[in-house]
Design a protein around this motif. Structure first.
Motif, PDB file in Angstrom:
ATOM      1  N   GLY A  61     -10.094  -1.235  -7.682  1.00 52.71           N
ATOM      2  CA  GLY A  61      -9.035  -1.716  -6.807  1.00 52.71           C
ATOM      3  C   GLY A  61      -7.880  -0.743  -6.752  1.00 52.71           C
ATOM      4  O   GLY A  61      -7.816   0.229  -7.510  1.00 52.71           O
ATOM      5  N   MET A  62      -6.973  -1.022  -5.817  1.00 53.97           N
ATOM      6  CA  MET A  62      -5.777  -0.220  -5.640  1.00 53.97           C
ATOM      7  C   MET A  62      -4.585  -1.156  -5.526  1.00 53.97           C
ATOM      8  O   MET A  62      -4.712  -2.244  -4.959  1.00 53.97           O
ATOM      9  CB  MET A  62      -5.863   0.602  -4.344  1.00 53.97           C
ATOM     10  N   HIS A  63      -3.449  -0.721  -6.059  1.00 50.90           N
ATOM     11  CA  HIS A  63      -2.227  -1.522  -6.004  1.00 50.90           C
ATOM     12  C   HIS A  63      -1.091  -0.635  -5.512  1.00 50.90           C
ATOM     13  O   HIS A  63      -0.932   0.499  -5.970  1.00 50.90           O
ATOM     14  CB  HIS A  63      -1.885  -2.083  -7.389  1.00 50.90           C
ATOM     15  N   TRP A  64      -0.333  -1.166  -4.542  1.00 51.25           N
ATOM     16  CA  TRP A  64       0.864  -0.504  -4.024  1.00 51.25           C
ATOM     17  C   TRP A  64       2.057  -1.341  -4.477  1.00 51.25           C
ATOM     18  O   TRP A  64       2.370  -2.376  -3.878  1.00 51.25           O
ATOM     19  CB  TRP A  64       0.820  -0.432  -2.494  1.00 51.25           C
ATOM     20  N   PRO A  65       2.739  -0.938  -5.568  1.00 55.38           N
ATOM     21  CA  PRO A  65       3.812  -1.760  -6.125  1.00 55.38           C
ATOM     22  C   PRO A  65       5.014  -1.929  -5.197  1.00 55.38           C
ATOM     23  O   PRO A  65       5.654  -2.979  -5.207  1.00 55.38           O
ATOM     24  CB  PRO A  65       4.210  -1.028  -7.408  1.00 55.38           C
ATOM     25  N   ASP A  66       5.303  -0.935  -4.367  1.00 55.31           N
ATOM     26  CA  ASP A  66       6.477  -1.020  -3.493  1.00 55.31           C
ATOM     27  C   ASP A  66       6.346  -2.097  -2.426  1.00 55.31           C
ATOM     28  O   ASP A  66       7.359  -2.600  -1.929  1.00 55.31           O
ATOM     29  CB  ASP A  66       6.741   0.319  -2.811  1.00 55.31           C
ATOM     30  N   VAL A  67       5.102  -2.433  -2.044  1.00 58.08           N
ATOM     31  CA  VAL A  67       4.894  -3.444  -0.994  1.00 58.08           C
ATOM     32  C   VAL A  67       4.049  -4.610  -1.498  1.00 58.08           C
ATOM     33  O   VAL A  67       3.656  -5.474  -0.721  1.00 58.08           O
ATOM     34  CB  VAL A  67       4.259  -2.819   0.271  1.00 58.08           C
ATOM     35  N   ASP A  68       3.761  -4.633  -2.802  1.00 61.98           N
ATOM     36  CA  ASP A  68       2.993  -5.699  -3.450  1.00 61.98           C
ATOM     37  C   ASP A  68       1.663  -5.957  -2.741  1.00 61.98           C
ATOM     38  O   ASP A  68       1.330  -7.089  -2.408  1.00 61.98           O
ATOM     39  CB  ASP A  68       3.820  -6.984  -3.538  1.00 61.98           C
ATOM     40  N   GLU A  69       0.911  -4.874  -2.503  1.00 65.67           N
ATOM     41  CA  GLU A  69      -0.404  -4.977  -1.858  1.00 65.67           C
ATOM     42  C   GLU A  69      -1.496  -4.611  -2.849  1.00 65.67           C
ATOM     43  O   GLU A  69      -1.343  -3.674  -3.628  1.00 65.67           O
ATOM     44  CB  GLU A  69      -0.474  -4.042  -0.655  1.00 65.67           C
ATOM     45  N   ASP A  70      -2.556  -5.390  -2.848  1.00 67.42           N
ATOM     46  CA  ASP A  70      -3.727  -5.133  -3.678  1.00 67.42           C
ATOM     47  C   ASP A  70      -4.955  -5.175  -2.790  1.00 67.42           C
ATOM     48  O   ASP A  70      -5.139  -6.133  -2.029  1.00 67.42           O
ATOM     49  CB  ASP A  70      -3.866  -6.198  -4.771  1.00 67.42           C
ATOM     50  N   LEU A  71      -5.801  -4.161  -2.904  1.00 71.09           N
ATOM     51  CA  LEU A  71      -7.063  -4.107  -2.168  1.00 71.09           C
ATOM     52  C   LEU A  71      -8.168  -3.733  -3.135  1.00 71.09           C
ATOM     53  O   LEU A  71      -7.920  -3.066  -4.142  1.00 71.09           O
ATOM     54  CB  LEU A  71      -7.001  -3.074  -1.038  1.00 71.09           C
ATOM     55  N   SER A  72      -9.396  -4.130  -2.810  1.00 75.63           N
ATOM     56  CA  SER A  72     -10.537  -3.771  -3.644  1.00 75.63           C
ATOM     57  C   SER A  72     -11.541  -2.981  -2.822  1.00 75.63           C
ATOM     58  O   SER A  72     -11.639  -3.159  -1.602  1.00 75.63           O
ATOM     59  CB  SER A  72     -11.220  -5.021  -4.212  1.00 75.63           C
ATOM     60  N   THR A  73     -12.292  -2.138  -3.499  1.00 71.04           N
ATOM     61  CA  THR A  73     -13.340  -1.405  -2.799  1.00 71.04           C
ATOM     62  C   THR A  73     -14.403  -2.375  -2.298  1.00 71.04           C
ATOM     63  O   THR A  73     -14.954  -2.183  -1.215  1.00 71.04           O
ATOM     64  CB  THR A  73     -13.977  -0.327  -3.692  1.00 71.04           C
ATOM     65  N   GLU A  74     -14.659  -3.440  -3.036  1.00 71.79           N
ATOM     66  CA  GLU A  74     -15.631  -4.439  -2.599  1.00 71.79           C
ATOM     67  C   GLU A  74     -15.224  -5.040  -1.254  1.00 71.79           C
ATOM     68  O   GLU A  74     -16.031  -5.161  -0.329  1.00 71.79           O
ATOM     69  CB  GLU A  74     -15.773  -5.552  -3.630  1.00 71.79           C
ATOM     70  N   GLY A  75     -13.967  -5.423  -1.124  1.00 71.61           N
ATOM     71  CA  GLY A  75     -13.478  -5.996   0.123  1.00 71.61           C
ATOM     72  C   GLY A  75     -13.543  -5.005   1.274  1.00 71.61           C
ATOM     73  O   GLY A  75     -13.935  -5.359   2.389  1.00 71.61           O
ATOM     74  N   LEU A  77     -15.590  -2.421   1.539  1.00 62.47           N
ATOM     75  CA  LEU A  77     -16.996  -2.205   1.886  1.00 62.47           C
ATOM     76  C   LEU A  77     -17.564  -3.386   2.668  1.00 62.47           C
ATOM     77  O   LEU A  77     -18.436  -3.209   3.520  1.00 62.47           O
ATOM     78  CB  LEU A  77     -17.828  -1.962   0.620  1.00 62.47           C
ATOM     79  N   ARG A  78     -17.079  -4.574   2.390  1.00 59.96           N
ATOM     80  CA  ARG A  78     -17.513  -5.775   3.119  1.00 59.96           C
ATOM     81  C   ARG A  78     -16.901  -5.831   4.506  1.00 59.96           C
ATOM     82  O   ARG A  78     -17.328  -6.612   5.350  1.00 59.96           O
ATOM     83  CB  ARG A  78     -17.068  -7.026   2.362  1.00 59.96           C
ATOM     84  N   GLY A  79     -15.854  -5.055   4.741  1.00 60.54           N
ATOM     85  CA  GLY A  79     -15.177  -5.100   6.030  1.00 60.54           C
ATOM     86  C   GLY A  79     -14.213  -6.255   6.133  1.00 60.54           C
ATOM     87  O   GLY A  79     -13.995  -6.801   7.204  1.00 60.54           O
ATOM     88  N   ALA A  80     -13.622  -6.638   5.001  1.00 62.85           N
ATOM     89  CA  ALA A  80     -12.711  -7.774   4.958  1.00 62.85           C
ATOM     90  C   ALA A  80     -11.263  -7.307   5.080  1.00 62.85           C
ATOM     91  O   ALA A  80     -10.751  -6.675   4.155  1.00 62.85           O
ATOM     92  CB  ALA A  80     -12.898  -8.539   3.653  1.00 62.85           C
ATOM     93  N   PRO A  81     -10.602  -7.600   6.211  1.00 60.36           N
ATOM     94  CA  PRO A  81      -9.182  -7.245   6.328  1.00 60.36           C
ATOM     95  C   PRO A  81      -8.340  -7.999   5.306  1.00 60.36           C
ATOM     96  O   PRO A  81      -8.697  -9.101   4.885  1.00 60.36           O
ATOM     97  CB  PRO A  81      -8.808  -7.692   7.747  1.00 60.36           C
ATOM     98  N   ALA A  82      -7.227  -7.391   4.906  1.00 63.00           N
ATOM     99  CA  ALA A  82      -6.304  -8.055   3.981  1.00 63.00           C
ATOM    100  C   ALA A  82      -5.652  -9.229   4.689  1.00 63.00           C
ATOM    101  O   ALA A  82      -5.374  -9.169   5.882  1.00 63.00           O
ATOM    102  CB  ALA A  82      -5.234  -7.072   3.516  1.00 63.00           C
ATOM    103  N   PRO A  83      -5.412 -10.328   3.961  1.00 58.25           N
ATOM    104  CA  PRO A  83      -4.720 -11.457   4.588  1.00 58.25           C
ATOM    105  C   PRO A  83      -3.280 -11.075   4.927  1.00 58.25           C
ATOM    106  O   PRO A  83      -2.658 -10.312   4.203  1.00 58.25           O
ATOM    107  CB  PRO A  83      -4.765 -12.549   3.517  1.00 58.25           C
ATOM    108  N   ASN A  84      -2.785 -11.597   6.018  1.00 58.96           N
ATOM    109  CA  ASN A  84      -1.400 -11.350   6.412  1.00 58.96           C
ATOM    110  C   ASN A  84      -0.577 -12.547   5.955  1.00 58.96           C
ATOM    111  O   ASN A  84      -0.461 -13.543   6.656  1.00 58.96           O
ATOM    112  CB  ASN A  84      -1.296 -11.161   7.932  1.00 58.96           C
TER     113      ASN A  84
END
Length: 91
Positions: A61-75, A77-84
């Protein structure tokens, strides 16, 4: 006769952002590229905020602390957009 296959390793090697894309290089040599529109927090972040990321989740996974965003490689690869979350909170 056996078939040679490279073992999949979906851990994060590095992350790059362009004007409209997020690209994640994986340890096994693959690159995942998705539209920044899939990641509203990153899309609205400054280039400096996008550049400040850290590997998370044991490398998957990856975390962007300045904008509090977390993404995973699994998501990704699945083509899952981040929730807004900003849109969800208005409902």
């Amino acid at each position: 006769m056996g078939i040679l296959a490279v073992a999949a390793d979906e851990r994060v090697r590095t992350v790059r952002t362009g004007k409209h894309t997020l690209s994640v290089d994986l340890m096994d040599g693959r690159t995942i590229t998705v539209p920044l529109a899939w990641c509203p927090r990153l899309m609205n972040a400054t280039p400096k905020q996008r550049a400040n990321w850290k590997i998370a989740g044991a490398g998957y996974g990856m975390h962007w602390p300045d904008v509090d965003e977390d993404l995973s490689t699994e998501g990704l690869l699945r083509g899952a957009p981040a929730p807004n979350f900003s849109q969800q909170s208005r409902k």
